[in-house]
Design an enzyme around this catalytic site. Structure first.
Site, PDB file in Angstrom:
ATOM      1  CG  HIS A  14      -1.998 -15.176 -57.001  1.00 20.99           C
ATOM      2  ND1 HIS A  14      -1.584 -14.003 -56.411  1.00 20.99           N
ATOM      3  CD2 HIS A  14      -3.082 -15.570 -56.287  1.00 20.99           C
ATOM      4  CE1 HIS A  14      -2.373 -13.706 -55.394  1.00 20.99           C
ATOM      5  NE2 HIS A  14      -3.299 -14.653 -55.299  1.00 20.99           N
ATOM      6  CG  HIS A  16      -6.448 -18.145 -53.421  1.00 13.02           C
ATOM      7  ND1 HIS A  16      -5.916 -17.765 -52.213  1.00 13.02           N
ATOM      8  CD2 HIS A  16      -6.315 -17.079 -54.257  1.00 13.02           C
ATOM      9  CE1 HIS A  16      -5.480 -16.509 -52.309  1.00 13.02           C
ATOM     10  NE2 HIS A  16      -5.713 -16.076 -53.536  1.00 13.02           N
ATOM     11  CE  LYS A  97      -0.376 -12.292 -51.798  1.00 10.85           C
ATOM     12  NZ  LYS A  97      -1.539 -13.118 -52.241  1.00 10.85           N
ATOM     13  CG  HIS A 134      -3.418  -8.400 -51.359  1.00 12.07           C
ATOM     14  ND1 HIS A 134      -4.346  -9.325 -51.763  1.00 12.07           N
ATOM     15  CD2 HIS A 134      -4.057  -7.199 -51.329  1.00 12.07           C
ATOM     16  CE1 HIS A 134      -5.505  -8.705 -51.981  1.00 12.07           C
ATOM     17  NE2 HIS A 134      -5.353  -7.414 -51.716  1.00 12.07           N
ATOM     18  CG  HIS A 174      -3.974  -9.669 -57.136  1.00 12.84           C
ATOM     19  ND1 HIS A 174      -3.676  -8.562 -56.378  1.00 12.84           N
ATOM     20  CD2 HIS A 174      -4.121 -10.690 -56.261  1.00 12.84           C
ATOM     21  CE1 HIS A 174      -3.645  -8.900 -55.103  1.00 12.84           C
ATOM     22  NE2 HIS A 174      -3.928 -10.186 -55.003  1.00 12.84           N
ATOM     23  CG  ASP A 244      -6.429 -13.517 -56.746  1.00 12.32           C
ATOM     24  OD1 ASP A 244      -6.231 -14.329 -55.823  1.00 12.32           O
ATOM     25  OD2 ASP A 244      -6.990 -12.419 -56.571  1.00 12.32           O
TER      26      ASP A 244
END
Length: 350
Positions: A14, A16, A97, A134, A174, A244
């Site tokens: 995970h 970004h 996602k 999420h 997360h 994350d």
């Protein structure tokens, strides 16, 4: 005094990587932090909603750093159809996602009803794609919902999706609460869970008033942090690292403008493997490092390492490593987690 440990092919499930100039800054830092596999989030502007967009983004990442394997995802939205799922699977895209509307960065186009996406979930179940959730619901004063209980109130959605699609691989992303850990443990082998490095360190006291520790979901109470640590120390096979890692320009993390607010995200990519080793050692789980950062996640995603795969060597020294204060420069300057702090492990050449 030195001691070395080796970890086979760590994978961050995970991360970004953003777009534009920020993407150029942070993408090479995945490998610098000890990882050569990155499961890439799709919440760009505009979000990655089609196979073509995902493949174009992947090419952009590979042009920046071809030494990392990028696993691509799509953003769950009304534009996503069962036909697009089948097309994405054939193109090598791994997951989808889901962001509830408005709960985190670039989630304005997030969903409001999971039932509306049952045909998409059915197609994903059939072709073997992963649903990444999420795990929060939007804040709502009428139901006494805020950032501190948004994850707990999401868990019934996880249970209902799993019950309706028991063969669909689902990852609760997360996790931050004991309730989330216990829920995932109670469900079937098709439900996994990522844990970030920073949630192993932080509680609510650490982010209240400290913008560089603020992320979504927020860190919770000491007992919640203890639950995350316990499940790693247990070596549970369905819990694994998903950093994350979420870079934001430092000016958006330290803003005091009420109309703007603080950007949600903690950046860990650049020192992720040493940081994770440092944290696991602190709570007596260093022997579970390889399972947590490599074996468990790769097995869940069907990306097991081949015999003879490259190992990353870490070394512990009595002279701690100082975390840099920032990466990048100017408007693309990113402050990492524990900036200026000390960690006990570093990556060394084999």
């Amino acid at each position: 005094m030195f001691s070395d440990i080796e970890v086979t092919s760590p994978a961050d499930f995970h991360v970004h990587l953003r777009q534009g100039e920020m993407c150029k800054v942070v993408t090479p830092l995945v490998r610098k932090g000890g990882f050569k596999l990155a499961y890439v989030m799709p919440n760009l502007r505009p979000p990655i909603t089609t196979t073509e967009m995902a493949l174009t983004y992947k090419k952009e990442l590979e042009a920046i750093d071809p030494g990392t394997e990028y696993l691509m995802t799509l953003y769950l939205s009304p534009d996503l159809t069962p036909n697009e799922i089948r097309k994405a699977k054939d193109a090598g895209i791994v997951g989808v996602k889901s962001y509830p509307r408005g709960v985190t960065t670039n989630s304005e186009g997030g969903i409001e009803s999971y039932e509306a996406y049952y045909p998409v979930f059915e197609a994903m179940e059939k072709v073997g794609m992963v649903l990444n959730l999420h795990g929060e619901v939007p804040s709502d004063p009428t139901s006494n919902t805020c950032v501190l209980n948004a994850e707990i109130k999401f868990l019934p959605h996880l249970r209902s999706i799993h019950e309706r699609f028991p063969k669909l691989r689902i990852v609760l992303e997360h996790a931050t609460t004991r309730a989330a850990v216990e829920t995932v443990k109670s469900l079937g082998e098709t439900v996994g869970c990522t844990i970030t490095a920073h949630h192993l360190a932080l509680t609510v006291d650490d982010w209240a008033g400290q913008g560089f520790h603020y992320c979504k979901p927020v860190a919770k109470f000491p007992d919640d942090r203890l639950a995350l640590r316990e499940v790693i120390r247990e070596g549970h096979p369905r819990f694994f690292l998903g950093s994350d890692s979420a870079p934001h320009p430092s000016e958006t993390k330290s803003t005091s403008t009420p109309q703007v607010g603080c950007a949600a995200g903690v950046f860990t990519s650049a020192h992720l493997l040493p940081l994770t080793a440092h944290l696991l050692e602190e709570f007596g789980a260093l022997d579970k490092l390889e399972g947590f950062v490599s074996i468990n996640g790769r097995r869940f995603y069907g990306k097991e390492v081949a015999a003879g795969s490259e190992k990353i060597r870490l070394r512990r020294s009595s002279a701690p490593i100082i975390v840099p204060n920032a990466f990048g420069a100017g408007t693309q300057s990113v402050v990492p987690f524990m900036a200026g702090g000390r960690i006990n492990w570093d990556i060394v050449d084999s």
